[in-house]
Design an enzyme around this catalytic site. Structure first.
Site, PDB file in Angstrom:
ATOM      1  N   ASP A  37       7.735 -11.619  93.681  1.00  0.00           N
ATOM      2  CA  ASP A  37       7.463 -10.537  94.636  1.00  0.00           C
ATOM      3  C   ASP A  37       6.203 -10.897  95.417  1.00  0.00           C
ATOM      4  O   ASP A  37       5.205 -11.339  94.837  1.00  0.00           O
ATOM      5  CB  ASP A  37       7.291  -9.201  93.889  1.00  0.00           C
ATOM      6  CG  ASP A  37       7.317  -8.013  94.837  1.00  0.00           C
ATOM      7  OD1 ASP A  37       6.497  -7.987  95.788  1.00  0.00           O
ATOM      8  OD2 ASP A  37       8.141  -7.111  94.641  1.00  0.00           O
ATOM      9  N   HIS A 109      17.801  -5.029  94.258  1.00  0.00           N
ATOM     10  CA  HIS A 109      16.864  -5.930  93.575  1.00  0.00           C
ATOM     11  C   HIS A 109      16.344  -5.260  92.323  1.00  0.00           C
ATOM     12  O   HIS A 109      16.108  -4.050  92.303  1.00  0.00           O
ATOM     13  CB  HIS A 109      15.714  -6.345  94.494  1.00  0.00           C
ATOM     14  CG  HIS A 109      15.062  -5.208  95.223  1.00  0.00           C
ATOM     15  ND1 HIS A 109      15.621  -4.624  96.348  1.00  0.00           N
ATOM     16  CD2 HIS A 109      13.915  -4.534  94.976  1.00  0.00           C
ATOM     17  CE1 HIS A 109      14.834  -3.646  96.768  1.00  0.00           C
ATOM     18  NE2 HIS A 109      13.801  -3.561  95.945  1.00  0.00           N
TER      19      HIS A 109
HETATM   20  P1  AMP Z   1      11.468  -1.674  96.587  1.00  0.00           P
HETATM   21  O1  AMP Z   1      10.375  -0.679  96.834  1.00  0.00           O
HETATM   22  O2  AMP Z   1      12.110  -1.523  95.235  1.00  0.00           O
HETATM   23  O3  AMP Z   1      12.480  -1.742  97.716  1.00  0.00           O
HETATM   24  O4  AMP Z   1      10.725  -3.075  96.542  1.00  0.00           O
HETATM   25  C1  AMP Z   1      10.810  -4.062  97.512  1.00  0.00           C
HETATM   26  C2  AMP Z   1       9.941  -5.196  97.044  1.00  0.00           C
HETATM   27  O5  AMP Z   1      10.245  -6.351  97.810  1.00  0.00           O
HETATM   28  C3  AMP Z   1       8.439  -4.939  97.201  1.00  0.00           C
HETATM   29  O6  AMP Z   1       7.814  -5.045  95.929  1.00  0.00           O
HETATM   30  C4  AMP Z   1       7.987  -6.038  98.160  1.00  0.00           C
HETATM   31  O7  AMP Z   1       6.719  -6.529  97.843  1.00  0.00           O
HETATM   32  C5  AMP Z   1       9.062  -7.083  97.985  1.00  0.00           C
HETATM   33  N1  AMP Z   1       9.273  -7.960  99.121  1.00  0.00           N
HETATM   34  C6  AMP Z   1       9.549  -7.594 100.396  1.00  0.00           C
HETATM   35  N2  AMP Z   1       9.718  -8.686 101.172  1.00  0.00           N
HETATM   36  C7  AMP Z   1       9.539  -9.756 100.366  1.00  0.00           C
HETATM   37  C8  AMP Z   1       9.577 -11.168 100.579  1.00  0.00           C
HETATM   38  N3  AMP Z   1       9.824 -11.698 101.774  1.00  0.00           N
HETATM   39  N4  AMP Z   1       9.364 -11.986  99.520  1.00  0.00           N
HETATM   40  C9  AMP Z   1       9.110 -11.458  98.297  1.00  0.00           C
HETATM   41  N5  AMP Z   1       9.069 -10.138  98.044  1.00  0.00           N
HETATM   42  C10 AMP Z   1       9.266  -9.302  99.064  1.00  0.00           C
END
Ligand code: AMP
Ligand code: ZN
Length: 149
Positions: A37, A109
């Protein structure tokens, strides 16, 4: 009727799976892709995603979902989170569905979030209250009936 596309050209996590956007990949199978993440809440905060585009859990075929928990278990061990420490070592597996439920990326995810101390990782924040047993019985009975149909 045409079958649904497995990956979505405009989805950020589909782009990560295809290698069109960089990621810190840690593990990959035929069905899933695991990477760090980018805004971790703890060292080793990992996202495990199905190689199938779908916004919410119920959109994902079972064979993709069936891959995810065994992979999560492997990642737990790779992070050393199965080893107890004096402070207590734990982890949370979190999967949000919908904006109201704190989902910001619309590709399913699973977060694997280490919890090695009180400061890092997930904090508790849900409104638990004592339940009425009659109400619980009614809810369970209704669900059992629906699931039997
Ligand atoms: P959620 O709130 O469950 O939708 O979490 C989305 C997660 O995706 C967050 O913890 C972000 O930090 C992570 N995230 C978003 N874009 C990326 C990326 N390009 N690479 C890695 N993590 C990401
Ligand atoms: Zn996607």
């Amino acid at each position: 009727m045409s079958s649904p596309a497995i990956l979505d050209a405009s989805c950020i996590f589909c782009k990560i799976i295809k290698g069109e956007i960089p990621s810190f990949k840690v593990y990959e199978t035929k069905y899933s892709y695991s990477f760090l993440d980018i805004e971790p809440t703890a060292e080793g905060h990992i996202l495990i995603i199905p190689k199938y585009h779908g916004a919410k859990l119920h959109n994902i075929p079972d064979e993709y979902l069936a891959d995810i928990l065994p992979v999560t278990k492997k990642l737990v061990k790779a992070l050393g989170l199965e080893i107890e420490s004096p402070e207590g070592t734990g982890y949370n597996v979190l999967q949000n569905n919908g904006r109201i439920a704190h989902q910001f990326v619309d590709h399913v995810h699973f977060h694997l979030i280490p919890k090695r101390n009180a400061e890092e990782g997930l904090y508790e924040g849900w409104p638990a209250k004592k339940a009425d047993m009659g109400e619980l019985k009614k809810i369970a009975d209704d669900l059992v009936k629906k699931l039997d149909e």
